[in-house]
Design a protein around this motif. Structure first.
Motif, short mmCIF file in Angstrom:
data_model
loop_
_atom_site.label_atom_id
_atom_site.label_comp_id
_atom_site.label_asym_id
_atom_site.label_seq_id
_atom_site.Cartn_x
_atom_site.Cartn_y
_atom_site.Cartn_z
N LEU A 161 41.27 48.18 40.99
CA LEU A 161 41.91 47.69 42.16
C LEU A 161 43.42 47.61 41.51
CD1 LEU A 161 39.60 45.18 44.00
CD2 LEU A 161 39.75 47.77 44.41
N PHE A 162 43.58 47.38 40.43
CA PHE A 162 45.24 47.31 39.88
C PHE A 162 45.84 48.39 39.85
CE2 PHE A 162 42.78 44.17 36.51
CZ PHE A 162 42.36 43.34 37.76
N SER A 171 37.30 42.59 34.52
CA SER A 171 37.08 44.24 34.15
C SER A 171 36.63 44.75 35.52
CB SER A 171 36.05 44.02 33.13
OG SER A 171 36.50 43.65 31.84
N LEU A 172 35.70 44.04 36.17
CA LEU A 172 35.13 44.74 37.46
C LEU A 172 36.08 44.93 38.42
CD1 LEU A 172 32.15 42.53 37.79
CD2 LEU A 172 31.93 44.88 37.11
N GLU A 194 38.97 39.50 29.92
CA GLU A 194 38.25 40.01 30.83
C GLU A 194 37.65 39.42 31.91
OE1 GLU A 194 38.84 42.21 26.96
OE2 GLU A 194 37.90 40.19 27.44
N SER A 195 37.57 37.81 31.41
CA SER A 195 36.85 37.07 32.19
C SER A 195 38.09 36.24 33.18
CB SER A 195 36.03 35.93 31.50
OG SER A 195 35.81 34.71 32.05
N THR A 236 33.63 49.19 33.21
CA THR A 236 32.40 48.92 32.88
C THR A 236 32.12 48.24 31.35
OG1 THR A 236 32.26 50.98 31.30
CG2 THR A 236 31.53 51.20 33.54
N VAL A 237 33.51 48.12 30.71
CA VAL A 237 33.55 47.21 29.59
C VAL A 237 33.95 45.81 29.76
CG1 VAL A 237 33.97 49.31 28.34
CG2 VAL A 237 36.07 48.11 29.05
N GLY A 238 33.54 45.01 28.71
CA GLY A 238 34.28 43.58 28.90
C GLY A 238 33.48 42.66 29.66
N GLY A 239 32.69 42.93 30.74
CA GLY A 239 31.66 41.95 31.26
C GLY A 239 32.22 40.67 32.20
N GLY A 240 33.41 40.76 32.39
CA GLY A 240 33.87 39.75 33.33
C GLY A 240 34.35 40.31 34.61
N LEU A 241 34.86 39.46 35.44
CA LEU A 241 35.46 39.79 36.94
C LEU A 241 36.62 40.58 36.71
CD1 LEU A 241 34.99 39.73 39.82
CD2 LEU A 241 35.95 37.29 39.86
#
Length: 298
Positions: free
Chosen positions: A145-146, A140-141, A207-208, A133-138
């Motif tokens: 899965l990592f 982060s989203l 994050e992007s 939910t933090v960072g606003g990039g893919l």
């Protein structure tokens, strides 16, 4: 999104034309220090080129599937039969230990890490879950899965010396820089103010996925989605900024040097809570300081 702290190509510590000619992601920083970009993450080679077997070290161990890229770059730099004296870890997140076991076995070398990272390296514990939910990039989203580990490298695992010295790397000392992980460390050389910072801070917006791929130069705190103790992360950045490094090699983004970099790092340290810490997020209110700490569960 955090406020951007700008860097530019005048602060780059690598030579883009020379490094591009190699074609293997290696970035020459100093005669005895190079970084290698492996997609979204960097590793580092430290030691004099072509000096012989067991005269250099590898710092971090990249992503899954990159072992041959690392071994090929090492062979070109140090000699076909040259092996490192050790592998040093800034921390044990998946993108820093992806081929650790493969390389350690192939080279028959010890692996040194802070004791607080050992549970993630000896099979005892997985990292706290990332916060998407933090960072606003893919990036982060996608972070749930990592891989979170653990991995188990068995008897090769060693603790960094308590006196701060760095095995097989004279002139450097390790500095505990927790926040991004409990046992995160950075490596510092007083003689020429060189800092290998790992993910204590980075020089791209990790994050992007776009920024992580294009490496647009910006000064940032540690990748938000994996940082589990923000007060510790702030203290670590301030400790590193106070050293006034001349050259920085980071886990994400290009190596940087000089006054532009120093000014950006000072700004990050002075305004860390404003520019680096998410406004909202699980670990903002629930720091996880060890493998037994609180963990995000969605």
């Amino acid at each position: 999104m955090a406020r951007q702290i700008s860097l530019d190509d005048t602060a780059r510590a690598d030579d883009p034309d020379r490094d591009a000619a190699r074609g293997d992601g290696t970035m020459e920083v100093l005669p005895d220090l190079a970084a290698q970009r492996l997609a979204i993450v960097n590793i580092a080679f430290a030691g004099p080129p072509q000096a012989g077997d067991r005269t250099w070290v590898l710092i971090d161990a990249g992503l899954f599937g990159t072992a041959e890229l690392i071994r090929s770059a090492a062979a070109r730099r140090f000699g076909m039969a040259s092996r490192p004296a050790a592998i040093l870890l800034t921390h044990a997140h998946f993108d820093h230990v992806g081929v650790l076991a493969t390389l350690a076995d192939a080279w028959d070398v010890p692996v040194f890490a802070h004791p607080l990272e050992h549970p993630y390296l000896d099979g005892r514990a997985s990292y706290p879950a990332p916060d998407p939910t933090v960072g606003g990039g893919l990036m982060s989203l996608a972070s749930p899965l990592f891989p979170r580990g653990p991995i188990d490298i068995g008897e090769r695992l060693r603790a960094l010396p308590e006196d701060g010295s760095v095995p097989a790397l004279p002139g450097f000392r390790w500095i505990h820089t927790p926040g991004h992980s409990a046992g995160h460390v950075s490596f510092w050389r007083d003689a020429d103010a060189v800092l290998v910072a790992g993910d204590a801070f980075v020089t791209t917006r990790q994050e992007s996925i776009y920024a992580a791929t294009t490496q647009s130069p910006e000064m940032h705190g540690p990748p938000m989605y994996y940082t589990t103790d923000w007060p510790a992360a702030a203290a670590s950045v301030r400790r590193l900024a106070a050293l006034a490094p001349e050259i920085v090699v980071v886990g994400h983004g290009r190596p940087m040097r000089g006054p532009v970099m120093q000014s950006a790092l000072k700004e990050l340290a002075a305004n860390f809570e404003e520019v680096a810490v998410p406004k909202h997020g699980y670990y903002v209110d629930h720091p996880a300081r060890s493998e037994n700490g609180s963990a995000y569960d969605g």
